[in-house]
Scaffold this motif. Sequence first.
Motif, PDB file in Angstrom:
ATOM      1  N   ARG A 192     -22.133  -7.965  -6.942  1.00  0.00           N
ATOM      2  CA  ARG A 192     -22.789  -9.104  -7.575  1.00  0.00           C
ATOM      3  C   ARG A 192     -21.748  -9.988  -8.261  1.00  0.00           C
ATOM      4  NH1 ARG A 192     -25.833  -4.692  -8.273  1.00  0.00           N
ATOM      5  NH2 ARG A 192     -24.876  -4.110 -10.259  1.00  0.00           N
ATOM      6  N   PRO A 193     -21.069 -10.850  -7.497  1.00  0.00           N
ATOM      7  CA  PRO A 193     -20.098 -11.740  -8.151  1.00  0.00           C
ATOM      8  C   PRO A 193     -20.794 -12.611  -9.186  1.00  0.00           C
ATOM      9  CG  PRO A 193     -20.517 -12.432  -5.881  1.00  0.00           C
ATOM     10  CD  PRO A 193     -21.160 -11.092  -6.049  1.00  0.00           C
ATOM     11  N   ALA A 194     -20.043 -13.014 -10.209  1.00  0.00           N
ATOM     12  CA  ALA A 194     -20.655 -13.684 -11.363  1.00  0.00           C
ATOM     13  C   ALA A 194     -20.892 -15.171 -11.150  1.00  0.00           C
ATOM     14  CB  ALA A 194     -19.777 -13.466 -12.596  1.00  0.00           C
ATOM     15  N   ALA A 195     -19.991 -15.860 -10.491  1.00  0.00           N
ATOM     16  CA  ALA A 195     -20.048 -17.323 -10.424  1.00  0.00           C
ATOM     17  C   ALA A 195     -21.145 -17.797  -9.476  1.00  0.00           C
ATOM     18  CB  ALA A 195     -18.700 -17.867  -9.972  1.00  0.00           C
ATOM     19  N   VAL A 196     -21.824 -18.866  -9.870  1.00  0.00           N
ATOM     20  CA  VAL A 196     -22.885 -19.430  -9.038  1.00  0.00           C
ATOM     21  C   VAL A 196     -22.357 -19.822  -7.667  1.00  0.00           C
ATOM     22  CG1 VAL A 196     -24.468 -21.388  -8.785  1.00  0.00           C
ATOM     23  CG2 VAL A 196     -24.272 -20.232 -10.990  1.00  0.00           C
ATOM     24  N   GLU A 197     -21.155 -20.422  -7.630  1.00  0.00           N
ATOM     25  CA  GLU A 197     -20.625 -20.903  -6.351  1.00  0.00           C
ATOM     26  C   GLU A 197     -20.348 -19.774  -5.362  1.00  0.00           C
ATOM     27  OE1 GLU A 197     -17.185 -21.115  -9.409  1.00  0.00           O
ATOM     28  OE2 GLU A 197     -19.347 -21.556  -9.350  1.00  0.00           O
ATOM     29  N   GLU A 198     -20.311 -18.545  -5.832  1.00  0.00           N
ATOM     30  CA  GLU A 198     -20.102 -17.406  -4.928  1.00  0.00           C
ATOM     31  C   GLU A 198     -21.334 -17.135  -4.064  1.00  0.00           C
ATOM     32  OE1 GLU A 198     -17.338 -15.587  -4.293  1.00  0.00           O
ATOM     33  OE2 GLU A 198     -16.369 -17.151  -5.505  1.00  0.00           O
ATOM     34  N   TYR A 199     -22.411 -17.852  -4.307  1.00  0.00           N
ATOM     35  CA  TYR A 199     -23.645 -17.657  -3.535  1.00  0.00           C
ATOM     36  C   TYR A 199     -23.954 -18.851  -2.631  1.00  0.00           C
ATOM     37  CZ  TYR A 199     -24.038 -13.705  -6.608  1.00  0.00           C
ATOM     38  OH  TYR A 199     -23.764 -12.536  -7.283  1.00  0.00           O
ATOM     39  N   GLU A 200     -22.973 -19.718  -2.426  1.00  0.00           N
ATOM     40  CA  GLU A 200     -23.156 -20.825  -1.503  1.00  0.00           C
ATOM     41  C   GLU A 200     -23.282 -20.291  -0.079  1.00  0.00           C
ATOM     42  OE1 GLU A 200     -19.867 -23.369  -2.318  1.00  0.00           O
ATOM     43  OE2 GLU A 200     -20.747 -24.134  -4.188  1.00  0.00           O
ATOM     44  N   ALA A 201     -24.015 -21.020   0.747  1.00  0.00           N
ATOM     45  CA  ALA A 201     -24.415 -20.508   2.059  1.00  0.00           C
ATOM     46  C   ALA A 201     -23.238 -20.140   2.940  1.00  0.00           C
ATOM     47  CB  ALA A 201     -25.286 -21.551   2.760  1.00  0.00           C
ATOM     48  N   ASP A 202     -22.147 -20.910   2.894  1.00  0.00           N
ATOM     49  CA  ASP A 202     -21.021 -20.606   3.770  1.00  0.00           C
ATOM     50  C   ASP A 202     -20.387 -19.268   3.429  1.00  0.00           C
ATOM     51  OD1 ASP A 202     -20.095 -21.712   1.331  1.00  0.00           O
ATOM     52  OD2 ASP A 202     -18.217 -22.343   2.255  1.00  0.00           O
ATOM     53  N   LYS A 203     -20.444 -18.897   2.158  1.00  0.00           N
ATOM     54  CA  LYS A 203     -19.884 -17.600   1.764  1.00  0.00           C
ATOM     55  C   LYS A 203     -20.760 -16.451   2.252  1.00  0.00           C
ATOM     56  CE  LYS A 203     -17.287 -19.233  -2.257  1.00  0.00           C
ATOM     57  NZ  LYS A 203     -17.498 -20.660  -2.046  1.00  0.00           N
ATOM     58  N   ILE A 204     -22.086 -16.663   2.265  1.00  0.00           N
ATOM     59  CA  ILE A 204     -22.985 -15.620   2.755  1.00  0.00           C
ATOM     60  C   ILE A 204     -22.811 -15.439   4.264  1.00  0.00           C
ATOM     61  CG2 ILE A 204     -25.349 -14.782   2.723  1.00  0.00           C
ATOM     62  CD1 ILE A 204     -24.242 -15.375  -0.061  1.00  0.00           C
ATOM     63  N   VAL A 205     -22.648 -16.554   4.985  1.00  0.00           N
ATOM     64  CA  VAL A 205     -22.384 -16.461   6.421  1.00  0.00           C
ATOM     65  C   VAL A 205     -21.060 -15.744   6.664  1.00  0.00           C
ATOM     66  CG1 VAL A 205     -21.909 -17.780   8.524  1.00  0.00           C
ATOM     67  CG2 VAL A 205     -23.771 -18.468   7.016  1.00  0.00           C
ATOM     68  N   SER A 206     -20.065 -16.010   5.833  1.00  0.00           N
ATOM     69  CA  SER A 206     -18.776 -15.316   5.970  1.00  0.00           C
ATOM     70  C   SER A 206     -18.941 -13.814   5.781  1.00  0.00           C
ATOM     71  CB  SER A 206     -17.766 -15.872   4.964  1.00  0.00           C
ATOM     72  OG  SER A 206     -17.454 -17.216   5.263  1.00  0.00           O
ATOM     73  N   ASP A 207     -19.823 -13.397   4.853  1.00  0.00           N
ATOM     74  CA  ASP A 207     -20.110 -11.959   4.704  1.00  0.00           C
ATOM     75  C   ASP A 207     -20.661 -11.380   6.000  1.00  0.00           C
ATOM     76  OD1 ASP A 207     -19.344 -11.897   2.040  1.00  0.00           O
ATOM     77  OD2 ASP A 207     -21.390 -11.923   1.248  1.00  0.00           O
ATOM     78  N   LEU A 208     -21.584 -12.114   6.624  1.00  0.00           N
ATOM     79  CA  LEU A 208     -22.194 -11.639   7.867  1.00  0.00           C
ATOM     80  C   LEU A 208     -21.140 -11.447   8.948  1.00  0.00           C
ATOM     81  CD1 LEU A 208     -24.569 -11.134   9.863  1.00  0.00           C
ATOM     82  CD2 LEU A 208     -24.674 -13.631  10.152  1.00  0.00           C
ATOM     83  N   VAL A 209     -20.295 -12.442   9.129  1.00  0.00           N
ATOM     84  CA  VAL A 209     -19.257 -12.352  10.164  1.00  0.00           C
ATOM     85  C   VAL A 209     -18.282 -11.228   9.832  1.00  0.00           C
ATOM     86  CG1 VAL A 209     -17.347 -13.587  11.264  1.00  0.00           C
ATOM     87  CG2 VAL A 209     -19.499 -14.781  10.774  1.00  0.00           C
ATOM     88  N   ALA A 210     -17.921 -11.099   8.556  1.00  0.00           N
ATOM     89  CA  ALA A 210     -16.997 -10.036   8.159  1.00  0.00           C
ATOM     90  C   ALA A 210     -17.617  -8.657   8.364  1.00  0.00           C
ATOM     91  CB  ALA A 210     -16.586 -10.225   6.699  1.00  0.00           C
ATOM     92  N   LEU A 211     -18.917  -8.530   8.111  1.00  0.00           N
ATOM     93  CA  LEU A 211     -19.602  -7.259   8.349  1.00  0.00           C
ATOM     94  C   LEU A 211     -19.595  -6.929   9.841  1.00  0.00           C
ATOM     95  CD1 LEU A 211     -21.318  -4.853   7.419  1.00  0.00           C
ATOM     96  CD2 LEU A 211     -23.335  -6.343   7.567  1.00  0.00           C
ATOM     97  N   ALA A 212     -19.886  -7.921  10.674  1.00  0.00           N
ATOM     98  CA  ALA A 212     -19.842  -7.699  12.120  1.00  0.00           C
ATOM     99  C   ALA A 212     -18.442  -7.282  12.555  1.00  0.00           C
ATOM    100  CB  ALA A 212     -20.278  -8.965  12.853  1.00  0.00           C
TER     101      ALA A 212
END
Length: 299
Positions: free
Chosen positions: A67-87
Amino acid sequence: MQALREERIALSTGITLNVRLGGEGEPIVFLHGFPESHRTWRRQLADLVRDHFVVAPDQRGFAASDRPAAVEEYEADKIVSDLVALADALGLHGFTLVGHDWGGAVAWLAALTCPSRVKRLIIVNAPHPLVFQKSLIEDEAQRGASQYIRAFRNPAMERMIEAMGLETFFEKSFGAHVDLAAIPPEEKAAYLRDWSRPGALTAMLNWYRASKIEVPAVGEDAELPLWTRAPFPSLSVPTLVVWGMKDKALLPVQLDGLHDLVDDLRLVTVEEAGHFIPWERPEVVTGAIRDFIAETPSP
């Protein structure tokens, strides 16, 4: 029978996700929405693990994931990056992607920006970004139904939830949209535990605060954002949209114009289901997923 397990997987994005996964065969990745976890997909995972490799993370900010603290850590491009990194971490070059609610928002964006990775897209009650933004300006009913987004962006929302108590929040966030009889007691207890984790409420709400979607107040004069008036890319990935038509938050207007934005679209509407259709009608969702995979060429 194939078994499901949970693992914490460290990603190249610097985030560690808690992931429910198991099985063998063609991979399917499931993304949940607010205020849930991988448990959204418990019935789908239990069925599809028999002949697929299924992967369902708790997305960043939710449940047992970081759970990162900063609001900007939840921007959509970062969530998509998590998905690609998980894959990448799981060795998945291509996969079928399933998303509900916020998970569906991420899935739409991932399919638009990473079509070489997303071989099939399955959306469950989650609006296309262009259709959603236009409806928030032009459709009075949808704008009214979306005022909760403005409330969730309020900096005082965490204190409001704590004041009402998590039990009441559960009844409001689920009970207003699904028959709570569809949520077994053990599942409710799991959600209450997740929401009680330090920083959990803020992390979940930060998805709304980081979003660039504009939600005017009811009756407010508003113009379409410039990006909605520019040409929008068409989605070439084979796409299935499953929609509970009794959704009170995302109205049927979200289905208008989808055929103009998706080259290969299949639509399954379920009259007797609302927003949380994976809970209300799990067999319909699972069946639609199986049918779609069977009907579309193997990646």
